[in-house]
Write a protein that holds these residues in place. Structure first.
Motif, PDB file in Angstrom:
ATOM      1  N   LEU A 249     122.513   6.219   4.008  1.00  0.00           N
ATOM      2  CA  LEU A 249     123.502   7.141   4.554  1.00  0.00           C
ATOM      3  C   LEU A 249     123.153   7.531   5.990  1.00  0.00           C
ATOM      4  N   ALA A 250     121.862   7.797   6.253  1.00  0.00           N
ATOM      5  CA  ALA A 250     121.440   8.141   7.607  1.00  0.00           C
ATOM      6  C   ALA A 250     121.652   6.964   8.553  1.00  0.00           C
ATOM      7  N   PHE A 251     121.354   5.772   8.083  1.00  0.00           N
ATOM      8  CA  PHE A 251     121.565   4.571   8.887  1.00  0.00           C
ATOM      9  C   PHE A 251     123.049   4.379   9.185  1.00  0.00           C
ATOM     10  N   ALA A 252     123.887   4.615   8.195  1.00  0.00           N
ATOM     11  CA  ALA A 252     125.335   4.478   8.379  1.00  0.00           C
ATOM     12  C   ALA A 252     125.851   5.441   9.450  1.00  0.00           C
ATOM     13  N   ALA A 253     125.276   6.643   9.506  1.00  0.00           N
ATOM     14  CA  ALA A 253     125.696   7.611  10.521  1.00  0.00           C
ATOM     15  C   ALA A 253     125.397   7.095  11.915  1.00  0.00           C
ATOM     16  N   ASN A 254     124.229   6.488  12.104  1.00  0.00           N
ATOM     17  CA  ASN A 254     123.899   5.903  13.404  1.00  0.00           C
ATOM     18  C   ASN A 254     124.855   4.770  13.761  1.00  0.00           C
ATOM     19  N   ALA A 255     125.135   3.915  12.790  1.00  0.00           N
ATOM     20  CA  ALA A 255     126.045   2.797  13.035  1.00  0.00           C
ATOM     21  C   ALA A 255     127.453   3.288  13.351  1.00  0.00           C
ATOM     22  N   ALA A 256     127.881   4.349  12.676  1.00  0.00           N
ATOM     23  CA  ALA A 256     129.216   4.896  12.927  1.00  0.00           C
ATOM     24  C   ALA A 256     129.352   5.378  14.363  1.00  0.00           C
ATOM     25  N   GLY A 257     128.287   5.982  14.911  1.00  0.00           N
ATOM     26  CA  GLY A 257     128.320   6.416  16.299  1.00  0.00           C
ATOM     27  C   GLY A 257     128.535   5.253  17.243  1.00  0.00           C
ATOM     28  N   PHE A 258     127.826   4.162  16.995  1.00  0.00           N
ATOM     29  CA  PHE A 258     127.954   2.982  17.852  1.00  0.00           C
ATOM     30  C   PHE A 258     129.359   2.390  17.790  1.00  0.00           C
ATOM     31  N   PHE A 259     129.833   2.126  16.603  1.00  0.00           N
ATOM     32  CA  PHE A 259     131.091   1.409  16.464  1.00  0.00           C
ATOM     33  C   PHE A 259     132.304   2.287  16.776  1.00  0.00           C
ATOM     34  N   GLY A 287     119.428   9.285  29.008  1.00  0.00           N
ATOM     35  CA  GLY A 287     119.244  10.726  28.883  1.00  0.00           C
ATOM     36  C   GLY A 287     118.970  11.170  27.456  1.00  0.00           C
ATOM     37  N   PHE A 288     119.753  10.689  26.513  1.00  0.00           N
ATOM     38  CA  PHE A 288     119.573  11.100  25.117  1.00  0.00           C
ATOM     39  C   PHE A 288     118.219  10.645  24.566  1.00  0.00           C
ATOM     40  N   THR A 289     117.799   9.430  24.905  1.00  0.00           N
ATOM     41  CA  THR A 289     116.540   8.930  24.355  1.00  0.00           C
ATOM     42  C   THR A 289     115.332   9.634  24.980  1.00  0.00           C
ATOM     43  N   LEU A 309     120.483  12.890  17.796  1.00  0.00           N
ATOM     44  CA  LEU A 309     120.280  12.316  19.124  1.00  0.00           C
ATOM     45  C   LEU A 309     120.363  10.793  19.103  1.00  0.00           C
ATOM     46  N   LEU A 310     119.939  10.179  18.010  1.00  0.00           N
ATOM     47  CA  LEU A 310     120.093   8.725  17.895  1.00  0.00           C
ATOM     48  C   LEU A 310     121.569   8.334  17.799  1.00  0.00           C
ATOM     49  N   ILE A 311     122.365   9.152  17.111  1.00  0.00           N
ATOM     50  CA  ILE A 311     123.808   8.891  17.052  1.00  0.00           C
ATOM     51  C   ILE A 311     124.405   8.942  18.453  1.00  0.00           C
ATOM     52  N   CYS A 312     124.030   9.936  19.241  1.00  0.00           N
ATOM     53  CA  CYS A 312     124.547  10.057  20.612  1.00  0.00           C
ATOM     54  C   CYS A 312     124.115   8.862  21.466  1.00  0.00           C
ATOM     55  N   ALA A 313     122.850   8.474  21.352  1.00  0.00           N
ATOM     56  CA  ALA A 313     122.359   7.330  22.119  1.00  0.00           C
ATOM     57  C   ALA A 313     123.086   6.050  21.725  1.00  0.00           C
ATOM     58  N   ASN A 314     123.279   5.858  20.420  1.00  0.00           N
ATOM     59  CA  ASN A 314     123.958   4.649  19.956  1.00  0.00           C
ATOM     60  C   ASN A 314     125.442   4.653  20.311  1.00  0.00           C
ATOM     61  N   ALA A 315     126.035   5.835  20.421  1.00  0.00           N
ATOM     62  CA  ALA A 315     127.424   5.911  20.882  1.00  0.00           C
ATOM     63  C   ALA A 315     127.536   5.400  22.318  1.00  0.00           C
ATOM     64  N   CYS A 316     126.557   5.732  23.148  1.00  0.00           N
ATOM     65  CA  CYS A 316     126.542   5.203  24.511  1.00  0.00           C
ATOM     66  C   CYS A 316     126.439   3.682  24.491  1.00  0.00           C
ATOM     67  N   LEU A 317     125.583   3.152  23.604  1.00  0.00           N
ATOM     68  CA  LEU A 317     125.463   1.699  23.493  1.00  0.00           C
ATOM     69  C   LEU A 317     126.765   1.057  23.016  1.00  0.00           C
ATOM     70  N   GLY A 318     127.548   1.788  22.232  1.00  0.00           N
ATOM     71  CA  GLY A 318     128.839   1.274  21.790  1.00  0.00           C
ATOM     72  C   GLY A 318     129.787   1.009  22.949  1.00  0.00           C
ATOM     73  N   LEU A 319     129.621   1.751  24.035  1.00  0.00           N
ATOM     74  CA  LEU A 319     130.394   1.500  25.252  1.00  0.00           C
ATOM     75  C   LEU A 319     129.785   0.393  26.098  1.00  0.00           C
ATOM     76  N   VAL A 320     128.463   0.280  26.047  1.00  0.00           N
ATOM     77  CA  VAL A 320     127.760  -0.653  26.925  1.00  0.00           C
ATOM     78  C   VAL A 320     127.870  -2.095  26.444  1.00  0.00           C
ATOM     79  N   ILE A 321     127.495  -2.349  25.183  1.00  0.00           N
ATOM     80  CA  ILE A 321     127.254  -3.726  24.753  1.00  0.00           C
ATOM     81  C   ILE A 321     128.512  -4.599  24.750  1.00  0.00           C
ATOM     82  N   PRO A 322     129.638  -4.181  24.143  1.00  0.00           N
ATOM     83  CA  PRO A 322     130.796  -5.082  24.175  1.00  0.00           C
ATOM     84  C   PRO A 322     131.338  -5.299  25.577  1.00  0.00           C
ATOM     85  N   THR A 323     131.314  -4.266  26.420  1.00  0.00           N
ATOM     86  CA  THR A 323     131.834  -4.390  27.774  1.00  0.00           C
ATOM     87  C   THR A 323     130.932  -5.272  28.622  1.00  0.00           C
ATOM     88  N   ALA A 324     129.625  -5.087  28.509  1.00  0.00           N
ATOM     89  CA  ALA A 324     128.693  -5.903  29.278  1.00  0.00           C
ATOM     90  C   ALA A 324     128.790  -7.376  28.883  1.00  0.00           C
TER      91      ALA A 324
END
Length: 399
Positions: A249-259, A287-289, A309-324
């Motif tokens: 469940l905790a892992f899913a929360a991190n993944a949800a932030g990213f996607f 900043g978050f990390t 904080l990991l959810i926030c950091a992974n949300a930033c990566l959700g913007l970075v990785i597909p666009t990059a």
């Protein structure tokens, strides 16, 4: 269903096979270490070896897909993934499991690199980013549900049954590719096998600072997630005392932030420009990390804060990785398969190597994991600054 949405569904289902091999496996890592008499480092090697083999294989599938079309190597890779899954299910010891995971990764790479080239065949710019984001939305079912499914399978049938399920997934993927995915590279657009042209294409890409910069922006972002994948099950269950279901469940929360954030990438790119979105998101990731590292370093050790904080950091990566990913391919449409495979190889290699390097420092506490994630963020930020400088110089020359 519109052709655009249909493509997203088919490509998303195909791309999900590789992540499933990681996400469904994670809750079982402590049980596998106990069952096969291995160490935590040995169990982590099943992750890092998978990533490195996955990355190396992309250098084969990309050029091959430019030569023979997209479907034949995609089907061949899925067959290899099937063989690796069966080998994992039957592995008698940790070394055999690592070897079978390598075979699994060598096949799974096809289902990651070739769909990227298919997207580039059909679209460029914001349209490609939108399709990539939809594909990632479908993939997001994997990290949000697969760990829960994996923990349930472990509880009912043991960890070996996970790989039996992955074998069935590979059979379904083969059927989807055969029946539903059209060939997107017409015969007249296919390049014959020329070693000189391959070497020339690789040199062109390696000498392009924008391509390389964007590739490493994504590579270090992905490396942070790979470190999390290799360490989190032991930290969450061993240090914080979560059950496998609680970890899932905790892992899913991190993944949800990213996607969730990845679905905004195309819209924000159209409104503000892709370059600005990636640059700001990388800064947010850093900043978050760093905040998280500072808190853990000084003893502020709260599980909810760590996850938030990991959810926030992974949300930033959700913007970075597909666009990059899309931006890196934009200037190389004539060698999209090669560019996709080289970029994917470098990203997976960086992630796998960083996971191996972080392994000796892992002591079961959150600090080594958080420190490695923060280091990846720093390196991603540096790569972004180098990319911005190279892009600025290119604009001056063009003017």
């Amino acid at each position: 269903m519109s052709p655009f949405l249909r493509s997203a569904v088919v490509l998303g289902l195909l791309c999900a096979s590789g992540p499933l091999a990681i996400d469904m496996f994670l809750p079982a890592m402590p049980a596998i270490a106990d069952s096969l008499g291995g160490t935590i480092a040995g169990a982590q090697l099943t992750i890092s070896a998978y990533f490195i083999a996955f990355g190396l294989a992309q250098m084969v599938y990309g050029p091959l897909a430019d030569v023979v079309g997209r479907k034949p190597p995609l089907i061949a890779g899925l067959v290899l993934f099937l063989a690796g899954s069966v080998g994992c299910a039957l592995a008698p010891d940790m070394n055999s499991l690592v070897a079978a995971r390598v075979v699994q990764a060598l096949g799974g790479a096809a289902a990651m690199v070739i769909p990227r080239a298919i997207i580039r065949d059909m679209h460029t710019g914001p349209q490609a980013t939108r399709l990539m984001a939809l594909v990632m939305l479908i993939i997001s079912v994997s990290p949000m549900l697969a760990p829960l499914i994996g923990s349930g399978i472990v509880a009912i049938s043991g960890w070996r049954a996970i790989f039996g399920v992955l074998a069935l997934v590979s059979l379904m993927s083969i059927a989807i590719t055969w029946l539903l995915q059209p060939e997107t590279l017409a015969p007249e657009r296919r390049a014959p096998v020329r070693l000189a042209a391959l070497i020339s294409g690789i040199k062109t890409l390696l000498r392009d600072p924008v391509f390389m910069g964007l590739t490493f922006v994504g590579a270090f972002g992905m490396a942070s997630f790979f470190v999390f994948l290799a360490s989190s099950s032991f930290v969450y269950t061993g240090y914080y005392g979560l059950t496998p279901t609680g970890f899932s469940l905790a892992f899913a929360a991190n993944a949800a932030g990213f996607f969730s954030a990845s679905q905004l990438a195309a819209r924000l790119g159209e409104k503000y420009g892709s370059e600005r979105v990636v640059s700001r998101a990388v800064a947010g990731f850093l900043g978050f990390t760093l905040v998280l590292l500072g808190l853990v370093w000084f003893g502020v050790d709260h599980f909810v804060l760590l996850v938030a904080l990991l959810i926030c950091a992974n949300a930033c990566l959700g913007l970075v990785i597909p666009t990059a990913m899309v931006m890196a391919l934009d200037d190389h449409g004539d060698i999209a398969g090669l560019a996709s495979s080289l970029g994917g190889m470098l990203q997976m290699m960086v992630g796998g190597i960083m996971t191996i390097l972080a392994g000796p420092f892992f002591d079961g506490t959150p600090l080594p994991m958080v420190a490695a994630i923060a280091l990846a963020a720093v390196l991603s930020f540096v790569a972004m600054r180098i990319t911005d400088t190279a892009r600025g110089r290119r604009a001056v020359v063009a003017a």
